[in-house]
Write a protein that holds these residues in place. Structure first.
Motif, PDB file in Angstrom:
ATOM      1  N   ALA A 206       0.828  -1.209   0.000  1.00 26.68           N
ATOM      2  CA  ALA A 206       0.000   0.000   0.000  1.00 26.68           C
ATOM      3  C   ALA A 206       0.861   1.258   0.000  1.00 26.68           C
ATOM      4  O   ALA A 206       0.550   2.234  -0.701  1.00 26.68           O
ATOM      5  CB  ALA A 206      -0.932  -0.016   1.213  1.00 26.68           C
ATOM      6  N   ASP A 207       1.947   1.246   0.777  1.00 28.35           N
ATOM      7  CA  ASP A 207       2.842   2.407   0.805  1.00 28.35           C
ATOM      8  C   ASP A 207       3.508   2.626  -0.551  1.00 28.35           C
ATOM      9  O   ASP A 207       3.634   3.763  -1.022  1.00 28.35           O
ATOM     10  CB  ASP A 207       3.919   2.221   1.880  1.00 28.35           C
ATOM     11  CG  ASP A 207       3.357   2.333   3.284  1.00 28.35           C
ATOM     12  OD1 ASP A 207       2.245   2.876   3.438  1.00 28.35           O
ATOM     13  OD2 ASP A 207       4.026   1.866   4.232  1.00 28.35           O
ATOM     14  N   GLU A 208       3.945   1.529  -1.180  1.00 29.76           N
ATOM     15  CA  GLU A 208       4.574   1.645  -2.492  1.00 29.76           C
ATOM     16  C   GLU A 208       3.589   2.184  -3.524  1.00 29.76           C
ATOM     17  O   GLU A 208       3.942   3.024  -4.361  1.00 29.76           O
ATOM     18  CB  GLU A 208       5.119   0.292  -2.930  1.00 29.76           C
ATOM     19  CG  GLU A 208       6.315  -0.188  -2.102  1.00 29.76           C
ATOM     20  CD  GLU A 208       6.714  -1.615  -2.431  1.00 29.76           C
ATOM     21  OE1 GLU A 208       5.972  -2.258  -3.217  1.00 29.76           O
ATOM     22  OE2 GLU A 208       7.743  -2.082  -1.909  1.00 29.76           O
ATOM     23  N   GLU A 209       2.331   1.702  -3.455  1.00 26.42           N
ATOM     24  CA  GLU A 209       1.329   2.188  -4.391  1.00 26.42           C
ATOM     25  C   GLU A 209       1.008   3.663  -4.132  1.00 26.42           C
ATOM     26  O   GLU A 209       0.838   4.451  -5.063  1.00 26.42           O
ATOM     27  CB  GLU A 209       0.056   1.345  -4.264  1.00 26.42           C
ATOM     28  CG  GLU A 209      -1.055   1.716  -5.227  1.00 26.42           C
ATOM     29  CD  GLU A 209      -0.703   1.420  -6.672  1.00 26.42           C
ATOM     30  OE1 GLU A 209      -1.475   1.846  -7.556  1.00 26.42           O
ATOM     31  OE2 GLU A 209       0.339   0.777  -6.932  1.00 26.42           O
ATOM     32  N   ARG A 210       0.957   4.041  -2.859  1.00 31.50           N
ATOM     33  CA  ARG A 210       0.693   5.438  -2.525  1.00 31.50           C
ATOM     34  C   ARG A 210       1.820   6.339  -3.061  1.00 31.50           C
ATOM     35  O   ARG A 210       1.557   7.407  -3.620  1.00 31.50           O
ATOM     36  CB  ARG A 210       0.565   5.581  -1.012  1.00 31.50           C
ATOM     37  CG  ARG A 210       0.380   7.007  -0.545  1.00 31.50           C
ATOM     38  CD  ARG A 210       0.214   7.047   0.955  1.00 31.50           C
ATOM     39  NE  ARG A 210       1.331   6.414   1.648  1.00 31.50           N
ATOM     40  CZ  ARG A 210       2.494   6.990   1.862  1.00 31.50           C
ATOM     41  NH1 ARG A 210       2.723   8.221   1.438  1.00 31.50           N
ATOM     42  NH2 ARG A 210       3.456   6.342   2.509  1.00 31.50           N
ATOM     43  N   LEU A 211       3.078   5.898  -2.877  1.00 31.68           N
ATOM     44  CA  LEU A 211       4.197   6.689  -3.385  1.00 31.68           C
ATOM     45  C   LEU A 211       4.177   6.761  -4.910  1.00 31.68           C
ATOM     46  O   LEU A 211       4.492   7.805  -5.497  1.00 31.68           O
ATOM     47  CB  LEU A 211       5.514   6.079  -2.897  1.00 31.68           C
ATOM     48  CG  LEU A 211       5.802   6.220  -1.406  1.00 31.68           C
ATOM     49  CD1 LEU A 211       7.075   5.476  -1.043  1.00 31.68           C
ATOM     50  CD2 LEU A 211       5.928   7.688  -1.021  1.00 31.68           C
ATOM     51  N   ARG A 212       3.804   5.648  -5.553  1.00 30.09           N
ATOM     52  CA  ARG A 212       3.742   5.655  -7.020  1.00 30.09           C
ATOM     53  C   ARG A 212       2.710   6.665  -7.506  1.00 30.09           C
ATOM     54  O   ARG A 212       2.968   7.454  -8.432  1.00 30.09           O
ATOM     55  CB  ARG A 212       3.388   4.265  -7.541  1.00 30.09           C
ATOM     56  CG  ARG A 212       3.394   4.154  -9.061  1.00 30.09           C
ATOM     57  CD  ARG A 212       2.796   2.849  -9.524  1.00 30.09           C
ATOM     58  NE  ARG A 212       1.368   2.801  -9.277  1.00 30.09           N
ATOM     59  CZ  ARG A 212       0.452   3.371 -10.058  1.00 30.09           C
ATOM     60  NH1 ARG A 212       0.831   4.059 -11.129  1.00 30.09           N
ATOM     61  NH2 ARG A 212      -0.819   3.272  -9.781  1.00 30.09           N
ATOM     62  N   ILE A 213       1.534   6.657  -6.887  1.00 28.29           N
ATOM     63  CA  ILE A 213       0.490   7.588  -7.290  1.00 28.29           C
ATOM     64  C   ILE A 213       0.912   9.024  -7.010  1.00 28.29           C
ATOM     65  O   ILE A 213       0.668   9.930  -7.809  1.00 28.29           O
ATOM     66  CB  ILE A 213      -0.827   7.242  -6.557  1.00 28.29           C
ATOM     67  CG1 ILE A 213      -1.329   5.868  -7.034  1.00 28.29           C
ATOM     68  CG2 ILE A 213      -1.887   8.308  -6.794  1.00 28.29           C
ATOM     69  CD1 ILE A 213      -2.471   5.333  -6.206  1.00 28.29           C
ATOM     70  N   ALA A 214       1.554   9.234  -5.846  1.00 28.55           N
ATOM     71  CA  ALA A 214       2.019  10.590  -5.518  1.00 28.55           C
ATOM     72  C   ALA A 214       3.033  11.079  -6.555  1.00 28.55           C
ATOM     73  O   ALA A 214       3.002  12.256  -6.962  1.00 28.55           O
ATOM     74  CB  ALA A 214       2.630  10.601  -4.117  1.00 28.55           C
ATOM     75  N   ARG A 215       3.945  10.191  -6.976  1.00 27.61           N
ATOM     76  CA  ARG A 215       4.928  10.593  -7.994  1.00 27.61           C
ATOM     77  C   ARG A 215       4.241  10.937  -9.310  1.00 27.61           C
ATOM     78  O   ARG A 215       4.587  11.933  -9.964  1.00 27.61           O
ATOM     79  CB  ARG A 215       5.958   9.477  -8.203  1.00 27.61           C
ATOM     80  CG  ARG A 215       6.979   9.337  -7.097  1.00 27.61           C
ATOM     81  CD  ARG A 215       8.143   8.493  -7.553  1.00 27.61           C
ATOM     82  NE  ARG A 215       7.729   7.153  -7.930  1.00 27.61           N
ATOM     83  CZ  ARG A 215       7.739   6.101  -7.100  1.00 27.61           C
ATOM     84  NH1 ARG A 215       8.153   6.254  -5.856  1.00 27.61           N
ATOM     85  NH2 ARG A 215       7.363   4.917  -7.514  1.00 27.61           N
ATOM     86  N   GLU A 216       3.275  10.089  -9.723  1.00 28.78           N
ATOM     87  CA  GLU A 216       2.581  10.338 -10.978  1.00 28.78           C
ATOM     88  C   GLU A 216       1.867  11.686 -10.945  1.00 28.78           C
ATOM     89  O   GLU A 216       1.973  12.499 -11.868  1.00 28.78           O
ATOM     90  CB  GLU A 216       1.581   9.217 -11.258  1.00 28.78           C
ATOM     91  CG  GLU A 216       2.215   7.907 -11.685  1.00 28.78           C
ATOM     92  CD  GLU A 216       2.884   8.032 -13.043  1.00 28.78           C
ATOM     93  OE1 GLU A 216       2.279   8.573 -13.978  1.00 28.78           O
ATOM     94  OE2 GLU A 216       4.046   7.592 -13.160  1.00 28.78           O
TER      95      GLU A 216
END
Length: 414
Positions: A206-216
């Motif tokens: 979940a943290d990795e997905e959150r960071l990915r979305i934040a970067r996008e």
């Protein structure tokens, strides 16, 4: 996997990750304090009463007959098991004392000892090992005293000391109880560890997905809003002096905002329908000409050197976002109106170099300061590196080294 499955630490029906339902009931996890194990206790009570009656019939003449006091002791031992999950220590000692009274009164050997075994099992699984083994040890001590010394003064009259074979049977029962209870405890601890590991892995995903979305979102919005910011300033400055140029700036703002809305909608769609294919292609270096055109509308001339190779989708997206963020930083922070992008592929490595001649303006254009951190995260996620800093001769350089995969095909010269 939905939110409820992540919270539970597994998919539907995966009870084995937490232990089977009967084990959770033994461990006291399913009863919530308002429910008691009525059904299992009732079945055990019937078994103990019927088995004790049969044992008394088989041992008739050797042991005392079952009288009302014996049946009361049996009911007390079974009834205590209703609280074995909430008060395991009290129950294990209570059943041991009740069984000791039953044994001391000279009644037939029988299923009454199952109540002690069940209470001991529940106590061990709940983590009260010392209490369980102490209660079991006291019961064994009482048995030895009664069977080899106190039998002279206790009913039934004329009783003889216990045989060696009987002691082996008792010892076997004790060993069996200990082994099964310890096995259940070890297995429960293993289930708990597995559940904690799954929960930690789910949180990490979940943290990795959150960071990915934040970067996008950061890369999309930072680039587009920087263009809008610059063009809005141009439009305001030229609104009266050069209306046609102001109209061009407003057209650029409209185009940049439309593109930003489309990319943000794509990110949000992936959140609403996880796992579905994106409606629009994932950006890659094949869209580098669009970045050059957008930068030109913001007043930045970009020179591209080298060819855009065909890359794996993840690397292609990361390379595109790194170039996009680097050009956005030039628009925001550099006084230079010229930038150079160079793409070099050597074997399985792609080198991206973005240079501008500076100097830095100190303006942030409303930026968050997370651009370089986002670029480093993207590169690190692929096993690559990012170097960013001032050049010795002035200006600023971003150098990215990314794994490019095994393919050797390349796109058109940019």
């Amino acid at each position: 996997m939905d939110v409820e499955q992540v919270r539970a630490g597994g998919g539907p029906g995966q009870w084995w990750g937490h232990g089977p339902p009967w084990m959770r009931r033994w461990a006291g996890e399913e009863p919530d304090g308002r429910r008691r194990p009525w059904r299992s206790t009732l079945l055990l009570t019937v078994f103990v009463l019927a088995g004790s009656t049969f044992a008394a019939h088989v041992q008739e003449g050797e042991r005392a007959d079952l009288d009302p006091f014996a049946r009361v002791l049996l009911l007390i031992a079974c009834g205590l098991l209703l609280w074995r999950h909430r008060y395991p220590v009290a129950v294990v000692f209570g059943t041991a004392v009740t069984a000791a009274l039953y044994l001391g009164a000279g009644y037939a050997y029988g299923p009454v000892f199952f109540t002690v075994a069940v209470a001991c099992f529940a106590a061990v699984v709940a983590g009260h090992r010392e209490a369980a083994w102490t209660a079991l040890g006291l019961l064994c001590a009482v048995h030895l005293l009664v069977a080899h010394w106190l039998y002279r003064w206790l009913p039934p009259s004329g009783d003889a000391p216990a045989s060696f074979g009987q002691e082996l049977v008792v010892t076997g029962w004790v060993v069996a109880i200990v082994a099964v209870a310890e096995l259940a405890r070890v297995r429960r601890e293993q289930w708990a560890r597995e559940r904690a590991e799954r929960a930690q892995a789910a949180r990490r995903r979940a943290d990795e997905e959150r960071l990915r979305i934040a970067r996008e979102l950061h890369d999309v919005l930072a680039h587009s809003l920087s263009v809008i910011h610059v063009q809005a300033g141009v439009g305001l400055a030229l609104l009266d002096a050069d209306p046609e140029q102001a109209r061009t700036a407003l057209t650029t703002i409209k185009s940049a905002s439309k593109e930003a809305l489309g990319e943000v909608r794509q990110v949000l769609d992936s959140l609403r329908t996880p796992g579905d294919a994106p409606r629009a292609p994932v950006p890659g270096l094949d869209r580098l000409p669009e970045l050059v055109e957008q930068a030109a509308r913001a007043g930045l001339t970009v020179q591209v050197e080298g060819q855009a190779p065909r890359l794996p989708p993840g690397t292609d997206l990361a390379a595109f976002r790194i170039v996009q963020e680097a050009l956005t930083n030039v628009v925001r922070h550099s006084g230079s109106r010229h930038a150079r992008v160079r793409l070099d592929r050597a074997g399985g490595t792609l080198r991206l170099r973005i240079d501008d001649d500076g100097p830095a303006t100190g303006a942030d254009a409303g930026g968050s300061g997370n651009g370089l951190a986002g670029m480093r995260e993207r590169a690190a996620a692929l096993g690559g590196t990012i170097e960013a800093g001032p050049r010795p001769d002035g200006g600023f350089r971003v150098l990215a080294v990314l794994p490019a995969g095994a393919t050797e095909e390349t796109g058109e010269n940019q």
